[in-house]
Design a protein around this motif. Structure first.
Motif, short mmCIF file in Angstrom:
data_model
loop_
_atom_site.label_atom_id
_atom_site.label_comp_id
_atom_site.label_asym_id
_atom_site.label_seq_id
_atom_site.Cartn_x
_atom_site.Cartn_y
_atom_site.Cartn_z
N GLU A 125 1.22 -0.73 -0.07
CA GLU A 125 -0.02 0.12 0.09
C GLU A 125 0.57 1.31 0.65
OE1 GLU A 125 -3.59 0.42 0.33
OE2 GLU A 125 -3.57 -1.69 -0.03
N ARG A 173 -4.40 5.81 12.28
CA ARG A 173 -5.03 5.44 11.31
C ARG A 173 -5.08 4.25 9.75
NH1 ARG A 173 -3.61 11.71 11.37
NH2 ARG A 173 -5.02 12.25 12.34
N HIS A 219 -6.50 1.46 11.38
CA HIS A 219 -8.13 1.90 11.62
C HIS A 219 -8.55 1.76 10.32
CE1 HIS A 219 -11.15 4.97 10.92
NE2 HIS A 219 -11.66 4.75 12.10
N SER A 220 -7.95 2.22 8.79
CA SER A 220 -8.31 2.20 8.14
C SER A 220 -7.63 0.63 7.00
CB SER A 220 -8.32 3.24 7.40
OG SER A 220 -6.78 3.25 7.06
N THR A 221 -6.05 1.04 6.45
CA THR A 221 -5.71 0.09 6.04
C THR A 221 -5.87 -1.40 6.15
OG1 THR A 221 -4.46 1.76 5.04
CG2 THR A 221 -3.93 -1.19 4.02
N TRP A 265 -7.18 -2.13 9.04
CA TRP A 265 -8.98 -2.96 8.99
C TRP A 265 -9.38 -3.38 7.76
CZ3 TRP A 265 -8.56 -3.45 14.10
CH2 TRP A 265 -9.90 -3.93 15.13
N ARG A 266 -9.45 -2.81 7.09
CA ARG A 266 -9.85 -2.74 5.83
C ARG A 266 -9.89 -4.41 4.65
NH1 ARG A 266 -8.23 0.92 3.26
NH2 ARG A 266 -9.62 2.91 3.79
N ARG A 308 -14.08 -3.07 5.58
CA ARG A 308 -14.23 -1.78 5.52
C ARG A 308 -13.61 -1.44 7.38
NH1 ARG A 308 -16.50 -2.97 10.90
NH2 ARG A 308 -17.44 -5.53 11.46
N THR A 309 -13.23 -0.05 7.07
CA THR A 309 -13.03 0.64 8.22
C THR A 309 -13.33 0.36 10.11
OG1 THR A 309 -13.98 2.42 8.23
CG2 THR A 309 -11.99 2.55 7.04
N ARG A 329 -15.23 1.55 13.28
CA ARG A 329 -15.89 2.60 13.51
C ARG A 329 -15.43 3.68 14.35
NH1 ARG A 329 -21.19 0.73 17.17
NH2 ARG A 329 -22.55 2.85 16.77
N ASP A 344 -15.24 -1.01 17.34
CA ASP A 344 -15.96 -1.40 15.92
C ASP A 344 -16.88 -2.55 16.57
OD1 ASP A 344 -16.93 -1.61 13.51
OD2 ASP A 344 -14.97 -2.70 12.83
#
Length: 170
Positions: free
Chosen positions: A48, A62, A65-67, A69-70, A75-76, A78, A94
């Motif tokens: 990434e 972050r 929380h985003s990459t 988690w996805r 999904r990201t 919560r 989440d």
């Protein structure tokens, strides 16, 4: 997802056969998750970000929380928030994680939190990125709803905060 659920169930049974109490089982799940997190952050940073690493705590969080988690859950997460009481504590929350959804906990293990595995993944990914921390999983009731959410409490080691303070202002 069902394949992972079956594999995860087998992992829990394997670990359960080698421990004598719930605390040891959660620690073992955390340890297995830590190994996954270390390897996963290497893969995701390479794929990434062309091997570019975060140097700030918030950027690393972050990323989780985003990459991360996805990649794990499609999904990201919560929520991502900093504690009001301590500058070294953050929370990722989440609801409806499949590691807690598809696992039926036997009565004798009623307090088992299978999200300890995900806490280990978070801890491993942060450690692999140079942000050593303790990560614990907690089930929290959602007000006015019948379901709970899982909150991962992340408490960074003092040397991580000291390094952060020494960075130039962004």
């Amino acid at each position: 997802m069902h394949t992972f659920s079956y594999l995860f169930s087998e992992l829990i049974q394997y670990c359960q056969a080698r421990v004598s109490n719930i605390g040891e089982l959660e620690r073992r799940l955390d340890t297995v998750g830590f190994g996954v997190g270390i390897r996963l952050v290497e893969l995701l940073v390479y794929r990434e970000r062309n091997s570019r690493r975060d140097i700030r705590i918030l950027d690393a969080l972050r990323f989780v929380h985003s990459t991360l988690w996805r990649y794990l859950f499609g999904r990201t997460a919560r929520d991502l928030e900093q504690s009001n009481n301590a500058e070294d504590e953050y929370m990722i929350s989440d609801a409806d994680l499949f590691v807690t959804r598809y696992v039926s906990v036997p009565r004798e293990l009623g307090q088992l939190n299978c999200a300890a595995f995900v806490a280990g993944i978070i801890r491993g990914s942060l450690t692999g990125s140079g942000f050593s921390a303790r990560v614990t999983a907690h089930n929290v009731a959602i007000p006015d709803q019948d379901q709970t959410k899982t909150t991962f409490l992340i408490k960074f080691d003092p040397e991580v905060l000291e390094r952060e303070r020494q960075l130039p202002a962004a």
